[in-house]
Design a protein around this motif. Structure first.
Motif, PDB file in Angstrom:
ATOM      1  N   ARG A  34       6.303  -2.589  -8.439  1.00 51.72           N
ATOM      2  CA  ARG A  34       4.989  -2.887  -9.006  1.00 51.72           C
ATOM      3  C   ARG A  34       3.971  -1.831  -8.571  1.00 51.72           C
ATOM      4  O   ARG A  34       3.125  -1.396  -9.343  1.00 51.72           O
ATOM      5  CB  ARG A  34       4.553  -4.277  -8.530  1.00 51.72           C
ATOM      6  CG  ARG A  34       3.519  -4.909  -9.414  1.00 51.72           C
ATOM      7  CD  ARG A  34       3.266  -6.338  -9.003  1.00 51.72           C
ATOM      8  NE  ARG A  34       4.410  -7.210  -9.269  1.00 51.72           N
ATOM      9  CZ  ARG A  34       4.573  -8.405  -8.713  1.00 51.72           C
ATOM     10  NH1 ARG A  34       3.695  -8.864  -7.849  1.00 51.72           N
ATOM     11  NH2 ARG A  34       5.607  -9.147  -9.031  1.00 51.72           N
ATOM     12  N   HIS A  35       4.070  -1.418  -7.314  1.00 46.23           N
ATOM     13  CA  HIS A  35       3.171  -0.370  -6.826  1.00 46.23           C
ATOM     14  C   HIS A  35       3.440   0.953  -7.541  1.00 46.23           C
ATOM     15  O   HIS A  35       2.516   1.672  -7.901  1.00 46.23           O
ATOM     16  CB  HIS A  35       3.333  -0.214  -5.311  1.00 46.23           C
ATOM     17  CG  HIS A  35       2.436   0.848  -4.738  1.00 46.23           C
ATOM     18  ND1 HIS A  35       1.147   0.616  -4.340  1.00 46.23           N
ATOM     19  CD2 HIS A  35       2.644   2.181  -4.527  1.00 46.23           C
ATOM     20  CE1 HIS A  35       0.605   1.745  -3.898  1.00 46.23           C
ATOM     21  NE2 HIS A  35       1.482   2.710  -3.996  1.00 46.23           N
ATOM     22  N   LEU A  36       4.722   1.255  -7.774  1.00 39.26           N
ATOM     23  CA  LEU A  36       5.056   2.512  -8.452  1.00 39.26           C
ATOM     24  C   LEU A  36       4.487   2.545  -9.866  1.00 39.26           C
ATOM     25  O   LEU A  36       4.158   3.613 -10.388  1.00 39.26           O
ATOM     26  CB  LEU A  36       6.581   2.680  -8.503  1.00 39.26           C
ATOM     27  CG  LEU A  36       7.245   3.019  -7.154  1.00 39.26           C
ATOM     28  CD1 LEU A  36       8.753   3.031  -7.323  1.00 39.26           C
ATOM     29  CD2 LEU A  36       6.773   4.360  -6.626  1.00 39.26           C
ATOM     30  N   THR A  83       0.852  -1.185   0.000  1.00 43.78           N
ATOM     31  CA  THR A  83       0.000   0.000   0.000  1.00 43.78           C
ATOM     32  C   THR A  83       0.889   1.237   0.000  1.00 43.78           C
ATOM     33  O   THR A  83       2.106   1.153   0.193  1.00 43.78           O
ATOM     34  CB  THR A  83      -0.887   0.025   1.254  1.00 43.78           C
ATOM     35  OG1 THR A  83      -0.024   0.123   2.395  1.00 43.78           O
ATOM     36  CG2 THR A  83      -1.707  -1.238   1.370  1.00 43.78           C
ATOM     37  N   CYS A  84       0.251   2.396  -0.215  1.00 39.12           N
ATOM     38  CA  CYS A  84       0.999   3.650  -0.191  1.00 39.12           C
ATOM     39  C   CYS A  84       1.695   3.832   1.160  1.00 39.12           C
ATOM     40  O   CYS A  84       2.824   4.303   1.236  1.00 39.12           O
ATOM     41  CB  CYS A  84       0.055   4.825  -0.443  1.00 39.12           C
ATOM     42  SG  CYS A  84      -0.638   4.830  -2.104  1.00 39.12           S
ATOM     43  N   ARG A  85       1.021   3.443   2.207  1.00 40.06           N
ATOM     44  CA  ARG A  85       1.575   3.616   3.545  1.00 40.06           C
ATOM     45  C   ARG A  85       2.833   2.754   3.717  1.00 40.06           C
ATOM     46  O   ARG A  85       3.836   3.207   4.263  1.00 40.06           O
ATOM     47  CB  ARG A  85       0.524   3.208   4.569  1.00 40.06           C
ATOM     48  CG  ARG A  85       0.928   3.536   5.983  1.00 40.06           C
ATOM     49  CD  ARG A  85      -0.214   3.219   6.926  1.00 40.06           C
ATOM     50  NE  ARG A  85      -1.325   4.130   6.706  1.00 40.06           N
ATOM     51  CZ  ARG A  85      -1.916   4.821   7.679  1.00 40.06           C
ATOM     52  NH1 ARG A  85      -1.497   4.676   8.917  1.00 40.06           N
ATOM     53  NH2 ARG A  85      -2.906   5.620   7.424  1.00 40.06           N
ATOM     54  N   VAL A 133       1.625   1.514 -10.797  1.00 39.63           N
ATOM     55  CA  VAL A 133       0.185   1.774 -10.807  1.00 39.63           C
ATOM     56  C   VAL A 133      -0.204   2.988  -9.971  1.00 39.63           C
ATOM     57  O   VAL A 133      -1.376   3.337  -9.904  1.00 39.63           O
ATOM     58  CB  VAL A 133      -0.594   0.533 -10.300  1.00 39.63           C
ATOM     59  CG1 VAL A 133      -0.365  -0.639 -11.252  1.00 39.63           C
ATOM     60  CG2 VAL A 133      -0.210   0.172  -8.890  1.00 39.63           C
ATOM     61  N   CYS A 134       0.762   3.627  -9.313  1.00 38.61           N
ATOM     62  CA  CYS A 134       0.420   4.695  -8.378  1.00 38.61           C
ATOM     63  C   CYS A 134       1.262   5.947  -8.628  1.00 38.61           C
ATOM     64  O   CYS A 134       2.361   6.078  -8.087  1.00 38.61           O
ATOM     65  CB  CYS A 134       0.605   4.194  -6.947  1.00 38.61           C
ATOM     66  SG  CYS A 134       0.061   5.408  -5.731  1.00 38.61           S
ATOM     67  N   PRO A 135       0.772   6.856  -9.483  1.00 33.40           N
ATOM     68  CA  PRO A 135       1.515   8.095  -9.795  1.00 33.40           C
ATOM     69  C   PRO A 135       1.837   8.916  -8.550  1.00 33.40           C
ATOM     70  O   PRO A 135       2.860   9.595  -8.504  1.00 33.40           O
ATOM     71  CB  PRO A 135       0.569   8.860 -10.721  1.00 33.40           C
ATOM     72  CG  PRO A 135      -0.417   7.872 -11.205  1.00 33.40           C
ATOM     73  CD  PRO A 135      -0.523   6.806 -10.163  1.00 33.40           C
ATOM     74  N   ASN A 136       0.956   8.863  -7.557  1.00 33.66           N
ATOM     75  CA  ASN A 136       1.205   9.632  -6.335  1.00 33.66           C
ATOM     76  C   ASN A 136       2.505   9.211  -5.675  1.00 33.66           C
ATOM     77  O   ASN A 136       3.285  10.043  -5.211  1.00 33.66           O
ATOM     78  CB  ASN A 136       0.058   9.425  -5.338  1.00 33.66           C
ATOM     79  CG  ASN A 136      -1.195  10.152  -5.769  1.00 33.66           C
ATOM     80  OD1 ASN A 136      -1.125  11.092  -6.573  1.00 33.66           O
ATOM     81  ND2 ASN A 136      -2.335   9.724  -5.260  1.00 33.66           N
ATOM     82  N   CYS A 137       2.743   7.911  -5.629  1.00 36.70           N
ATOM     83  CA  CYS A 137       3.947   7.422  -4.976  1.00 36.70           C
ATOM     84  C   CYS A 137       5.183   7.684  -5.837  1.00 36.70           C
ATOM     85  O   CYS A 137       6.275   7.888  -5.301  1.00 36.70           O
ATOM     86  CB  CYS A 137       3.822   5.937  -4.646  1.00 36.70           C
ATOM     87  SG  CYS A 137       2.813   5.669  -3.174  1.00 36.70           S
ATOM     88  N   VAL A 138       5.032   7.706  -7.160  1.00 35.58           N
ATOM     89  CA  VAL A 138       6.149   8.066  -8.030  1.00 35.58           C
ATOM     90  C   VAL A 138       6.585   9.497  -7.730  1.00 35.58           C
ATOM     91  O   VAL A 138       7.765   9.800  -7.595  1.00 35.58           O
ATOM     92  CB  VAL A 138       5.756   7.924  -9.515  1.00 35.58           C
ATOM     93  CG1 VAL A 138       6.866   8.465 -10.409  1.00 35.58           C
ATOM     94  CG2 VAL A 138       5.480   6.470  -9.853  1.00 35.58           C
TER      95      VAL A 138
END
Ligand SMILES: [Zn+2]
Length: 83
Positions: free
Chosen positions: A28-30, A2-4, A32-37
């Motif tokens: 893998r999360h990066l 998760t983001c957390r 699909v998640c522009p916020n975390c990038v």
């Protein structure tokens, strides 16, 4: 992940100290998640600036350092090496 979880591991990720499988989950999360990038690139910039501030990475002397100060440091150095 998760983001957390990503933010909790980000220091290890940037340092390259995550185990390979955790690192894979992270990437893998990066994907699909522009916020975390965005968060990651901001974090890396902060780390870089922190290193320059600490004098690592052979950061060049800023132009704002007065010539007199450089000369004073150099002469202090040569005096102490002679003593
Ligand atoms: Zn995320």
């Amino acid at each position: 992940v998760t983001c957390r979880e990503l933010t909790a591991f980000i220091a290890d990720f940037v340092a390259g100290e995550l185990p390979p499988d955790t690192r894979l989950e992270f990437e893998r999360h990066l994907d699909v998640c522009p916020n975390c990038v965005t968060y990651l690139s901001g974090y890396q910039d902060t780390v870089k600036m922190g290193r320059y501030a600490c004098g690592d990475d052979d950061a060049p002397v800023p132009d704002t350092v007065p010539e007199e100060l450089i000369q004073a440091v150099l002469s202090a150095r040569s005096k102490s090496s002679q003593a």
